[in-house]
Enzyme design. Structure first.
Site, short mmCIF file in Angstrom:
data_model
loop_
_atom_site.label_atom_id
_atom_site.label_comp_id
_atom_site.label_asym_id
_atom_site.label_seq_id
_atom_site.Cartn_x
_atom_site.Cartn_y
_atom_site.Cartn_z
N HIS A 1 0.84 -1.21 0.00
CA HIS A 1 0.00 0.00 0.00
C HIS A 1 0.88 1.26 0.00
O HIS A 1 0.69 2.16 -0.84
CB HIS A 1 -0.92 -0.03 1.22
CG HIS A 1 -1.78 1.18 1.38
ND1 HIS A 1 -3.07 1.24 0.94
CD2 HIS A 1 -1.53 2.39 1.94
CE1 HIS A 1 -3.59 2.42 1.22
NE2 HIS A 1 -2.66 3.15 1.83
N ASP B 1 -8.81 15.10 10.53
CA ASP B 1 -8.72 13.97 11.46
C ASP B 1 -10.10 13.48 11.89
O ASP B 1 -10.28 12.31 12.22
CB ASP B 1 -7.93 14.36 12.73
CG ASP B 1 -6.43 14.47 12.47
OD1 ASP B 1 -5.97 13.99 11.41
OD2 ASP B 1 -5.73 15.05 13.32
N1 BES Z 1 -1.50 7.90 4.25
C1 BES Z 1 -2.11 6.92 5.05
C2 BES Z 1 -2.10 7.26 6.51
C3 BES Z 1 -2.79 8.55 6.88
C4 BES Z 1 -3.92 8.99 6.23
C5 BES Z 1 -2.29 9.32 7.89
C6 BES Z 1 -4.52 10.19 6.57
C7 BES Z 1 -2.91 10.51 8.25
C8 BES Z 1 -4.02 10.95 7.58
C9 BES Z 1 -1.47 5.55 4.85
O1 BES Z 1 -1.05 5.33 3.55
C10 BES Z 1 -2.51 4.52 5.13
O2 BES Z 1 -3.50 4.53 4.46
N2 BES Z 1 -2.27 3.61 6.04
C11 BES Z 1 -3.16 2.51 6.31
C12 BES Z 1 -2.63 1.28 5.62
C13 BES Z 1 -3.65 0.35 5.08
C14 BES Z 1 -4.76 0.94 4.29
C15 BES Z 1 -2.99 -0.76 4.27
C16 BES Z 1 -3.22 2.32 7.81
O3 BES Z 1 -2.52 3.02 8.53
O4 BES Z 1 -3.99 1.50 8.28
ZN ZN Z 2 -2.70 5.12 2.25
#
Ligand code: BES
Ligand code: ZN
Length: 660
Positions: A347, A427
């Site tokens: 991802h 958020d």
């Molecule tokens: N970019 C995101 C994390 C994020 C999004 C942080 C919005 C702050 C604000 C990251 O790529 C993500 O989506 N992480 C997921 C992984 C999953 C979908 C495989 C997570 O943290 O669960």
């Molecule tokens: Zn993501």
């Protein structure tokens, strides 16, 4: 009518409105803030303490005050010293600024909890006047710097400043909160809008700049950043670390971590970083990184970031992964021991195109980042495992989407693919919806135009056209319609239903169900079994880890399970102690749903250790719904919140209906 119009104008002008959770709670006016409508064009904020200052949200990004449409930041140079004793960074930030219109006389930035000491225009060596607005809830303040008169339209502003110990984008750990227990640690998490708590910047993904950083840190600690390491110079009593990111990026991709770290090379362009206690496990868990990278390039085109390193953070890291360029940040909960959770790395790798290269113009279009990324992540999975595994995962995503929409309410406008974030903090808007509804939409579009053989060349064209740029959903739509103008089937696409209507997507694609059959069958066996009729009706060896996760998910979604049966299952599989966090998470939820008192302490201990919101938020929500345990869970949260990163503590406080 007039009031409606007023509101409309106000929203369009995007001035200050504090409506944190307005949509969720229908509480338009929060005590701390009084909103005064002055005219058809202005909303003036009166801060609770009485000082007045007009702070205006940006017309191009409802989550930012910055005005890149007037004067835009084109380069960032940071020069900072870390002070672990005070939990702050101090130093300066050089912003190169280009004025876009002759009559513009200020550059407008975002800041949050920064102590600004002075600002100079470097080339003319002029001390600059600036105004700082009152903070607006969790959004921070507007910093407007007067632009001194000069012949040309380019400026370099040097801002001398300090961060504060409670910076929302930074997590400071005492030595005893780390695995090694000897050294302090600090790490950042800036997405969506926390970069402003680390540096003054135009904190909107609409703006992309290169950056450079010089970091002064103690000699016994490593410094890593979302950039290429240029040099580390030993000085007397400290080291100076120099980093450069030469690909233009949005502010939320700036990232830093400082701690006692070790590194292991795991591929030709990849090194994994972690505290030494985790490094071997991490190197093993992420051994397939290069394979995943190559597959992603195969689907998306060339990888432009040079290196792809991974940093395994302490357990309080609030996300599964964060796509910081050159250096993905991951939670240690991915260390399952069997590489079964490496899809999170796939991802984050996919974000190297979707999100980092081609970017949402603001967080109302977040699905352009996350929906695309999940879609590509599953294509990588499909190529490396099998199309059945790809569809099995997509089906699991639909189940998660259903749960998310159930929790949020199927009429909640935040379940639209494109959301309205006027006055809503990103958020608070965060959910699985942009991920899974977005993925579903792309899969539907792919099916509509004739499948992957037709859609993947389109994707590459899209990435190539929009690379190094930020765009809105309408721009994507126009590009798609233009590209497929000779495909008659696209006339059937109900754009408005997909993009601007709440609830489940209008179409769920027909996913391959091969791998689900065994699970369905095992679930039936489990439901028909009771502890008096013999041993547990499966050995666990007949299915893979990802199938086990789905089986437990299915059991969780069934009626509450009899505690006696759960006890037998626990005896056999020891799920409470299992290392795979996805399995443990679902097991704990099954236990809480059954009101199994024995599960309470293990579950609370786990949320105290692991700050990953994907696990903590549902577990706390489950406890909240178990009335006899609500007070205990709230007490546990209050006792532990000082160890959590701001974003986790803030969102869980909301989930538990606690007043800030
Ligand atoms: N970019 C995101 C994390 C994020 C999004 C942080 C919005 C702050 C604000 C990251 O790529 C993500 O989506 N992480 C997921 C992984 C999953 C979908 C495989 C997570 O943290 O669960
Ligand atoms: Zn993501």
């Amino acid at each position: 009518m007039r009031i409606l119009k007023l509101f409309d104008v106000a929203r369009n002008v995007s001035n200050c409105v504090i409506r944190r959770n307005f949509v969720r709670n229908f509480e338009p006016f929060i005590n701390m803030w009084r909103i005064l409508i002055l005219s058809n064009c202005f909303l003036l904020i009166l801060a609770g303490d009485g000082g007045t200052r007009m702070a205006r949200f940006s017309p191009i990004d409802p989550s930012s005050f910055s005005r890149p449409d007037l004067a835009v930041v084109t380069n960032i140079k940071l020069s900072l010293k870390v002070h672990f004793d005070q939990k702050i960074f101090s130093g300066n930030c050089d912003l190169t600024v280009k004025k876009l219109h002759e009559n513009v006389n200020e550059v407008v930035l975002d800041v949050k909890d920064l102590d600004i000491e002075s600002i100079y225009e470097t080339e003319t060596n002029t001390k600059c006047k600036y105004t700082l607005s009152q903070p607006v809830g969790e959004f921070g303040s507007e910093l407007a710097i007067e632009i001194p008169p000069k012949e040309v339209n380019n400026y370099i502003f040097t801002i001398n400043y300090k961060t504060r110990p409670h910076a929302s984008g930074l997590q400071w750990l005492e030595p005893e909160q780390t695995a090694g227990k000897k050294h302090p640690y600090v790490f950042s998490q800036f997405q969506a809008i926390h970069a402003r708590s680390f540096l003054p910047c135009q904190d909107t993904p609409y703006v992309k700049t290169k950056y450079e950083a010089l970091i002064n840190a103690p000699t016994d600690l490593s410094v890593v950043m979302s950039a290429i390491r240029d040099a580390t110079k030993p000085m007397i009593g400290y080291n100076l670390h120099h980093f450069k990111q030469d690909v233009p990026i949005q502010s939320y991709l700036i990232a830093i971590a400082i701690g006692a770290l070790e590194s292991r090379k795991i591929g030709p362009r990849s090194t994994v970083w972690a505290e030494k206690e985790f490094i071997e496990m991490a190197a093993n868990e992420f051994a397939n990184t290069e394979k995943q990278l190559k597959t992603a390039e195969d689907i998306c085109g060339p990888y432009v970031w040079g290196i792809y390193d991974l940093l395994v953070l302490p357990p309080s890291f609030p996300f599964g992964g964060m796509e910081n360029p050159c250096l993905t940040f991951v939670t240690p909960t991915l260390l399952a021991g069997d590489r079964s959770l490496a899809n999170v790395v796939a991802h984050e790798i996919a974000h190297s195109w979707t999100g980092n290269l081609v970017t949402n113009a603001n967080f109302e279009h977040f699905w352009l980042n996350e929906g695309f990324t999940v879609f590509i992540e599953r294509k990588i999975l499909g190529r490396l495992e099998s199309p059945q595994v790809q569809d099995f995962d997509a089906y699991g995503g639909t189940v998660e989407l259903k749960e998310a929409i159930k929790v949020m309410g199927s009429n909640n406008p935040l379940t639209n693919l494109v959301v309205n974030l006027t006055g809503v903090h990103p958020d608070d808007a965060f959910s699985r919806v942009p991920y899974e509804k977005g993925q579903t939409f792309l899969r539907y579009l792919e099916n509509t135009v004739g499948g992957p053989a037709v859609f993947e060349p389109f994707l590459r064209k899209y990435f190539d056209t929009y690379k190094y740029r930020s765009l809105t959903t309408d721009e994507f739509k126009a590009f798609f319609i233009e590209y497929f103008s000779s495909t008659p089937e696209i006339k059937n696409i109900e754009w408005n239903k997909w993009l601007h209507t709440p609830g489940m997507p209008p179409v769920i694609p027909d996913y391959d169900k091969t791998l689900l059959k065994t699970i369905d069958e095992m679930k039936q066996r489990w439901l028909n079994w009771d502890e008096k009729s013999g041993p547990v009706p499966f050995s666990g060896d007949e299915i893979t880890s990802i199938q086990k996760i789905q089986l437990l998910q299915d059991i969780f979604e069934s009626e509450p399970q009899p505690i006696k049966k759960l006890e037998v299952l626990e005896e056999k599989f020891k799920f409470t102690e299992v290392q795979n966090a996805e399995i443990k998470f679902r097991w704990l939820r099954i236990g809480i749903k059954a009101k199994w008192e024995k599960i309470v302490d293990p579950a609370l201990n786990w949320v105290n250790e692991v700050g990953r919101m994907k696990y903590c938020r549902p577990l706390y929500r489950d406890f909240y719904n178990w009335e006899e345990m609500r007070a205990k869970a709230i007490q546990n949260f209050q006792d532990n919140r000082k160890n959590m990163m701001h974003v986790s503590a803030y969102t869980i406080a909301h989930d538990l209906r606690l007043k800030e």
